[in-house]
Design a protein around this motif. Structure first.
Motif, mmCIF file in Angstrom:
data_model
loop_
_atom_site.group_PDB
_atom_site.id
_atom_site.type_symbol
_atom_site.label_atom_id
_atom_site.label_comp_id
_atom_site.label_asym_id
_atom_site.label_seq_id
_atom_site.Cartn_x
_atom_site.Cartn_y
_atom_site.Cartn_z
ATOM 1 N N ALA A 153 0.834 -1.202 0.000
ATOM 2 C CA ALA A 153 0.000 0.000 0.000
ATOM 3 C C ALA A 153 0.868 1.251 0.000
ATOM 4 N N GLU A 154 1.978 1.193 0.731
ATOM 5 C CA GLU A 154 2.877 2.344 0.811
ATOM 6 C C GLU A 154 3.503 2.659 -0.547
ATOM 7 N N HIS A 155 3.878 1.608 -1.270
ATOM 8 C CA HIS A 155 4.499 1.793 -2.589
ATOM 9 C C HIS A 155 3.502 2.417 -3.570
ATOM 10 N N ILE A 156 2.294 1.861 -3.634
ATOM 11 C CA ILE A 156 1.275 2.378 -4.543
ATOM 12 C C ILE A 156 0.931 3.817 -4.189
ATOM 13 N N ASP A 157 0.822 4.088 -2.891
ATOM 14 C CA ASP A 157 0.498 5.438 -2.429
ATOM 15 C C ASP A 157 1.569 6.428 -2.868
ATOM 16 N N ARG A 158 2.833 6.046 -2.718
ATOM 17 C CA ARG A 158 3.914 6.951 -3.119
ATOM 18 C C ARG A 158 3.896 7.226 -4.616
ATOM 19 N N CYS A 159 3.642 6.193 -5.402
ATOM 20 C CA CYS A 159 3.633 6.350 -6.854
ATOM 21 C C CYS A 159 2.521 7.305 -7.283
ATOM 22 N N TYR A 160 1.336 7.121 -6.756
ATOM 23 C CA TYR A 160 0.215 7.984 -7.149
ATOM 24 C C TYR A 160 0.355 9.399 -6.592
ATOM 25 N N ARG A 161 0.862 9.516 -5.390
ATOM 26 C CA ARG A 161 1.030 10.855 -4.822
ATOM 27 C C ARG A 161 2.066 11.669 -5.595
ATOM 28 N N THR A 162 3.148 11.021 -6.009
ATOM 29 C CA THR A 162 4.191 11.726 -6.749
ATOM 30 C C THR A 162 3.766 12.013 -8.181
ATOM 31 N N ASN A 163 3.205 11.020 -8.846
ATOM 32 C CA ASN A 163 2.946 11.107 -10.276
ATOM 33 C C ASN A 163 1.627 11.782 -10.629
ATOM 34 N N VAL A 164 0.622 11.675 -9.750
ATOM 35 C CA VAL A 164 -0.710 12.190 -10.080
ATOM 36 C C VAL A 164 -1.173 13.261 -9.103
ATOM 37 N N PHE A 165 -1.166 12.936 -7.806
ATOM 38 C CA PHE A 165 -1.688 13.901 -6.836
ATOM 39 C C PHE A 165 -0.955 15.240 -6.921
ATOM 40 N N ALA A 166 0.357 15.180 -7.114
ATOM 41 C CA ALA A 166 1.142 16.419 -7.176
ATOM 42 C C ALA A 166 0.681 17.314 -8.321
ATOM 43 N N MET A 167 0.225 16.722 -9.411
ATOM 44 C CA MET A 167 -0.266 17.535 -10.524
ATOM 45 C C MET A 167 -1.509 18.324 -10.126
ATOM 46 N N PHE A 168 -2.400 17.679 -9.370
ATOM 47 C CA PHE A 168 -3.568 18.393 -8.843
ATOM 48 C C PHE A 168 -3.126 19.548 -7.945
ATOM 49 N N TYR A 169 -2.212 19.253 -7.004
ATOM 50 C CA TYR A 169 -1.778 20.273 -6.056
ATOM 51 C C TYR A 169 -1.121 21.450 -6.758
#
Length: 296
Positions: A153-169
């Protein structure tokens, strides 16, 4: 015939080709340990003032595609916020290249998984430049995982937060400061269309980025802001030896029509185009730069 005439560049022989004598590196990898060295356009890119006076923010600008784009933007006349995770040595080399071009470079260390970091990056651009004309969402997290059960879960979370969530922010923070004519450029990948099974999480984030790009382009079009994406194929960057086996790195890029990976400097001109007024009628598009592998 003029003695200053140039010959066209042969795409099969002009750049380094595999096999590469590159040992593995610890994540996230370093430019100065690449063998062969990556080409960011240091000797080849010539600016023509297309981004004169622009304030720009580039994530993942310490190395690879991000460094090449920072160099090209600076030589086109733009100031650059160089956002990066932790690679101080590489980021300072990018700063040197930007400053050598006569432009202002702001080195900004921080993890864009955090919304506060993204807001701070935009604040720095506004404080230093008084404007933000181009946001390049380029930073990404990638690791190869061979078995589904090995994903945490930690790995998937990091990947999405870096690659996708950051674009929203970053978009949320930047758009209120952008004027008509400004642009956002996202880096997706051939992995969105032709995914590798050992890059399941990374490939799915790159698919999400395409949807994000097309939806955001419609959302901000009334403000005169353009949103596009670039979809590279294999590119010779520190991410490769730091996330792939030595055997796969050795053959990296040999499956393209040119039998080699791209060098970062070969991609930068498309980012310049999309950032410039020459792209005033381009939005919601995805530009494939895959050495002939583009499957769409």
């Amino acid at each position: 015939m003029s003695t200053s005439a140039k010959s066209p560049k042969n795409p099969k022989t002009a750049e380094a080709q595999p096999p590469f004598p590159q040992p593995q590196q610890p994540y996230p990898g370093y430019e100065d340990k690449m063998s062969p060295k990556a080409d960011h356009g240091e000797e080849s890119y010539k600016g023509t003032g297309r981004l004169q006076g622009y304030g720009t923010l580039i994530t993942g600008a310490d190395s690879g595609i991000g460094r090449a784009v920072a160099l090209a933007f600076a030589r086109e006349g733009a100031d650059v916020v160089i956002s990066y995770l932790s690679e101080d040595r590489d980021a300072n080399e990018t700063r040197r290249l930007v400053e050598e071009a006569g432009r202002k470079a702001i080195v900004a260390r921080g993890d864009i998984q955090e919304e506060a970091t993204c807001r701070k990056l935009v604040d720095q651009a506004m404080e230093e430049f008084g404007r933000i004309d181009v946001l390049v969402n380029n930073a990404a997290f990638q690791t190869a995982i061979e078995k589904l059960e090995d994903y945490t879960a930690e790995h998937i979370d990091r990947c999405y937060r870096t690659n996708v969530f950051a674009m929203f922010y970053l978009a949320k923070a930047a758009v209120p400061h952008m004027k008509a004519g400004a642009s956002i450029i996202n880096t997706t990948s051939i992995q969105a269309y032709d995914p590798s099974p050992n890059l399941l999480d990374y490939a799915s984030t790159k698919s999400a980025i395409i949807g994000f790009t097309k939806a955001l382009s419609k959302l901000v079009a009334p403000q005169g802001i353009r949103v596009n994406a670039v979809a590279p194929g294999p590119v010779w960057t520190p991410l490769i030896p730091s996330t792939m086996s030595e055997e796969k790195t050795k053959k990296f890029g040999d499956n393209t029509l040119f039998e080699r990976p791209a060098q970062p400097g070969e991609l930068a001109p498309v980012y310049v185009l999309l950032a410039s007024n020459a792209a005033s009628y381009i939005t919601g598009e995805v530009y494939g730069l895959t050495g002939g592998r583009t499957p769409y």
